[in-house]
Design an enzyme around this catalytic site. Structure first.
Site, PDB file in Angstrom:
ATOM      1  N   ILE A 110      32.145  54.815  36.419  1.00  0.00           N
ATOM      2  CA  ILE A 110      33.338  53.973  36.409  1.00  0.00           C
ATOM      3  C   ILE A 110      34.206  54.386  37.594  1.00  0.00           C
ATOM      4  O   ILE A 110      34.560  55.557  37.735  1.00  0.00           O
ATOM      5  CB  ILE A 110      34.141  54.138  35.097  1.00  0.00           C
ATOM      6  CG1 ILE A 110      33.268  53.872  33.871  1.00  0.00           C
ATOM      7  CG2 ILE A 110      35.388  53.263  35.117  1.00  0.00           C
ATOM      8  CD1 ILE A 110      32.700  52.474  33.776  1.00  0.00           C
ATOM      9  N   GLU A 111      34.528  53.419  38.430  1.00  0.00           N
ATOM     10  CA  GLU A 111      35.407  53.630  39.582  1.00  0.00           C
ATOM     11  C   GLU A 111      36.697  52.871  39.301  1.00  0.00           C
ATOM     12  O   GLU A 111      36.662  51.689  38.972  1.00  0.00           O
ATOM     13  CB  GLU A 111      34.719  53.074  40.833  1.00  0.00           C
ATOM     14  CG  GLU A 111      35.497  53.198  42.099  1.00  0.00           C
ATOM     15  CD  GLU A 111      34.747  52.639  43.313  1.00  0.00           C
ATOM     16  OE1 GLU A 111      35.342  52.639  44.394  1.00  0.00           O
ATOM     17  OE2 GLU A 111      33.574  52.201  43.173  1.00  0.00           O
ATOM     18  N   ILE A 112      37.823  53.562  39.383  1.00  0.00           N
ATOM     19  CA  ILE A 112      39.122  52.916  39.207  1.00  0.00           C
ATOM     20  C   ILE A 112      39.829  53.006  40.545  1.00  0.00           C
ATOM     21  O   ILE A 112      39.957  54.101  41.124  1.00  0.00           O
ATOM     22  CB  ILE A 112      39.940  53.608  38.096  1.00  0.00           C
ATOM     23  CG1 ILE A 112      39.150  53.536  36.779  1.00  0.00           C
ATOM     24  CG2 ILE A 112      41.298  52.933  37.960  1.00  0.00           C
ATOM     25  CD1 ILE A 112      39.799  54.279  35.647  1.00  0.00           C
TER      26      ILE A 112
END
Length: 133
Positions: free
Chosen positions: A125-127
């Site tokens: 997951i990349e935020i």
């Protein structure tokens, strides 16, 4: 020929629906949605903005489905306007470790700054934030 406007939804195959729903609602602020029923089974999704993640439980996927669905096989990038310092403080409060410090990357519309973590199935997951223009 036609033009694609946007992504409406994608499907995540997960090992444990309640654990996944808890992570995405509690940690990432998404909204749980139940849909379907009627002539088909009830299904679960996670809504955010104008998109959603439909959830399939591994071994109980809905048809049609990907040729080889598997938990932990996705890399997802989510854009937020919340400053990354606040995102990181929230993740720390939730007990979610970061994989990397904030890093400069390239998003669909240009440069972004991102932090990385894993969901309960191991999906990356990349935020990210786009810089102020």
């Amino acid at each position: 020929m036609f033009t694609i406007d946007r992504l409406d939804h994608l499907v995540l195959t997960v090992r444990d629906l309640p654990r996944t729903i808890d992570f995405y609602t509690r940690v990432l602020g998404m909204e749980e949605q139940t849909f379907g029923g009627g002539s088909g089974p009830m299904r679960k999704a996670l809504r955010f903005g104008r998109q959603k993640l439909n959830l399939h439980e591994a071994g109980h996927e809905f048809e049609p489905k990907a040729a080889a669905p598997a938990p932990g096989s996705a890399d997802l990038c989510f854009i937020t306007e919340t400053p990354l310092a606040e995102v990181m403080a929230h993740l720390e409060a939730c007990g979610v470790p970061l994989l990397l410090p904030p890093s400069r990357r390239t998003g669909a519309l240009g440069p972004i700054e991102s932090v990385y973590l894993r969901d309960p199935d191991g999906n990356l997951i990349e935020i990210s934030n786009y810089p102020a223009r």
